[in-house]
Design a protein around this motif. Structure first.
Motif, PDB file in Angstrom:
ATOM      1  N   GLU A   9      -2.628 -12.323  50.722  1.00  0.00           N
ATOM      2  CA  GLU A   9      -3.700 -12.564  51.689  1.00  0.00           C
ATOM      3  C   GLU A   9      -4.124 -14.030  51.770  1.00  0.00           C
ATOM      4  O   GLU A   9      -5.050 -14.374  52.505  1.00  0.00           O
ATOM      5  CB  GLU A   9      -4.927 -11.707  51.338  1.00  0.00           C
ATOM      6  N   CYS A 164       1.813 -13.090  60.385  1.00  0.00           N
ATOM      7  CA  CYS A 164       1.977 -12.219  59.228  1.00  0.00           C
ATOM      8  C   CYS A 164       3.450 -11.811  59.185  1.00  0.00           C
ATOM      9  O   CYS A 164       4.191 -12.007  60.150  1.00  0.00           O
ATOM     10  CB  CYS A 164       1.097 -10.976  59.324  1.00  0.00           C
ATOM     11  N   GLY A 195     -13.150  -9.633  66.323  1.00  0.00           N
ATOM     12  CA  GLY A 195     -12.088  -8.778  65.811  1.00  0.00           C
ATOM     13  C   GLY A 195     -11.337  -7.998  66.859  1.00  0.00           C
ATOM     14  O   GLY A 195     -10.503  -7.141  66.523  1.00  0.00           O
ATOM     15  N   LEU A 215      -0.218  -1.868  60.140  1.00  0.00           N
ATOM     16  CA  LEU A 215      -1.664  -1.835  59.973  1.00  0.00           C
ATOM     17  C   LEU A 215      -2.114  -2.723  58.817  1.00  0.00           C
ATOM     18  O   LEU A 215      -3.194  -3.320  58.866  1.00  0.00           O
ATOM     19  CB  LEU A 215      -2.133  -0.396  59.753  1.00  0.00           C
ATOM     20  N   GLU A 216      -1.299  -2.820  57.775  1.00  0.00           N
ATOM     21  CA  GLU A 216      -1.645  -3.714  56.670  1.00  0.00           C
ATOM     22  C   GLU A 216      -1.565  -5.167  57.111  1.00  0.00           C
ATOM     23  O   GLU A 216      -2.413  -5.992  56.733  1.00  0.00           O
ATOM     24  CB  GLU A 216      -0.721  -3.457  55.475  1.00  0.00           C
ATOM     25  N   ARG A 219      -4.663  -5.819  59.010  1.00  0.00           N
ATOM     26  CA  ARG A 219      -5.800  -6.002  58.103  1.00  0.00           C
ATOM     27  C   ARG A 219      -5.825  -7.424  57.548  1.00  0.00           C
ATOM     28  O   ARG A 219      -6.881  -8.080  57.517  1.00  0.00           O
ATOM     29  CB  ARG A 219      -5.733  -4.994  56.948  1.00  0.00           C
ATOM     30  N   LYS A 222      -6.909  -9.847  60.358  1.00  0.00           N
ATOM     31  CA  LYS A 222      -8.344  -9.834  60.660  1.00  0.00           C
ATOM     32  C   LYS A 222      -9.129 -10.656  59.656  1.00  0.00           C
ATOM     33  O   LYS A 222     -10.045 -11.413  60.023  1.00  0.00           O
ATOM     34  CB  LYS A 222      -8.857  -8.394  60.699  1.00  0.00           C
ATOM     35  N   ALA A 223      -8.795 -10.527  58.384  1.00  0.00           N
ATOM     36  CA  ALA A 223      -9.486 -11.322  57.366  1.00  0.00           C
ATOM     37  C   ALA A 223      -9.221 -12.810  57.560  1.00  0.00           C
ATOM     38  O   ALA A 223     -10.132 -13.645  57.451  1.00  0.00           O
ATOM     39  CB  ALA A 223      -9.048 -10.876  55.971  1.00  0.00           C
TER      40      ALA A 223
END
Length: 239
Positions: A9, A164, A195, A215-216, A219, A222-223
């Motif tokens: 992350e 990503c 978001g 989806l990961e 996530r 978004k962070a």
């Protein structure tokens, strides 16, 4: 472990430096690790023909890479006489992303052109261009407010972008070139400050990926976008 030693992350060191181009109405130098993109906004007192007498403005973008932005020299596209399909696709993406958060009726029949020049490329040039261009656009619109041409900045949210991907089967954020060139899948997420999704580009490079992996990645994105928006706020306030 990622080649850079970062956690899944963890983004690269990121800087958004406003006012990097002296003569532009708004500008920002976006640095994502070793990737550097200069974004400059120009206000033009005209619009494309399809918007004449409509009372609406337009936001568009141009994108290009300097010859030695990469490991080996590449000819300027002007010297080749045409832009590549990749260049067309990226500059359309930048324009769409900025228009998604702009009230085009809020600054008259003007066009704001964002020039995004890649000074150095190490992965994520399009996401750096979008993130830096928002700062440049905001500053250009703020110039119109300062000059008394409009009453307020016609932006209803922030917009930023991040890459990503799947590296050794694991979702990670903000890929550099070493990761991007070997990733099993790569994706670019363009999100607003609240978001909401503007655009998602996701491609399997080696093998199909699952919904759970997508989806990961979302996530993680978004962070990351939350952190990028905070940097945009800081850059705009400090300009």
């Amino acid at each position: 472990m990622r080649p850079s030693g970062r956690s899944p992350e963890e983004m690269r060191a990121i800087r958004l430096e406003p006012g990097a181009a002296k003569y532009a109405e708004g500008s920002c130098l976006a640095t994502f690790g070793e990737t550097r993109v200069l974004c400059a906004a120009t206000i033009e007192e005209r619009v494309p023909p399809f918007l004449r007498n409509s009372g609406r403005g337009w936001v568009t973008a141009e994108y290009g890479m300097l010859p030695r932005a990469t490991h080996e020299r590449t000819d300027r596209e002007a010297a080749r006489g045409r832009q590549s399909g990749r260049t067309h696709e990226i500059q359309r993406l930048i324009g769409r992303s900025l228009r998604a958060v702009t009230d085009l009726t809020g600054f008259g029949e003007r066009q704001i052109r964002l020039d995004c020049d890649v000074l150095q490329a190490d992965g994520g040039t399009r996401t750096a261009a979008i993130t830096g261009s928002y700062v440049a656009l905001h500053l250009a619109l703020r110039r119109l407010v300062k000059d008394g041409a409009i009453a307020q900045v016609p932006l209803h949210d922030h917009v930023a972008a991040i890459s990503c991907g799947l590296v050794d089967g694991a979702p990670v954020v903000d890929l550099d070139y070493a990761e991007d060139s070997n990733a099993e899948a790569d994706a670019n997420f363009v999100l607003t400050g609240r978001g909401r999704i503007v655009e998602v580009q996701a491609t399997a490079e080696k093998a199909a990926f699952s919904q759970a992996q997508l989806l990961e990645m979302l996530r993680l994105a978004k962070a990351a976008i939350g952190a990028l928006v905070a940097l945009q706020f800081k850059a705009i306030e400090g300009a």
